[in-house]
Design a protein around this motif. Sequence first.
Motif: not given
Length: 119
Positions: A44-45, A47-49, A51, A56, A70-71, A74-75
């Motif tokens: 998830k982290a 994916e969050a980086r 975007g 996510i 959400v991103a 999560v970060l």
Amino acid sequence: MATINAHTFARRTDAEAYYLMQIDTAAGNARNIDALQQAVYQRKAEEARRGKGPLIESEAKALGVDVANVAAKVLAKHDEWQQRVDAIEVQRTKAKADIRAAATAADMHRIHQQFQGAL
């Protein structure tokens, strides 16, 4: 609380080995997270980086918010957790150094208790 007396450990090296193991165990318990859940959080982290990503995006859809929201959350959670893990590691390293330098098993016991209390 354990009772430390002259017969608890046959040698100082036995006490040192025991308390070094106790420090590692306590640190592991404080960081307690299932390996599979850790893998999910890491994904998830990542994916969050970027975007985007299925985890996510699915979470955003389920919550009815945009992916950027959400991103960001999560970060933020990932950074918070990483700071906690880093702090535990610094404390663990210091406690183990203190145990190696301790003169007696009673001193080692006190260091272990302080370490656990600080977690």
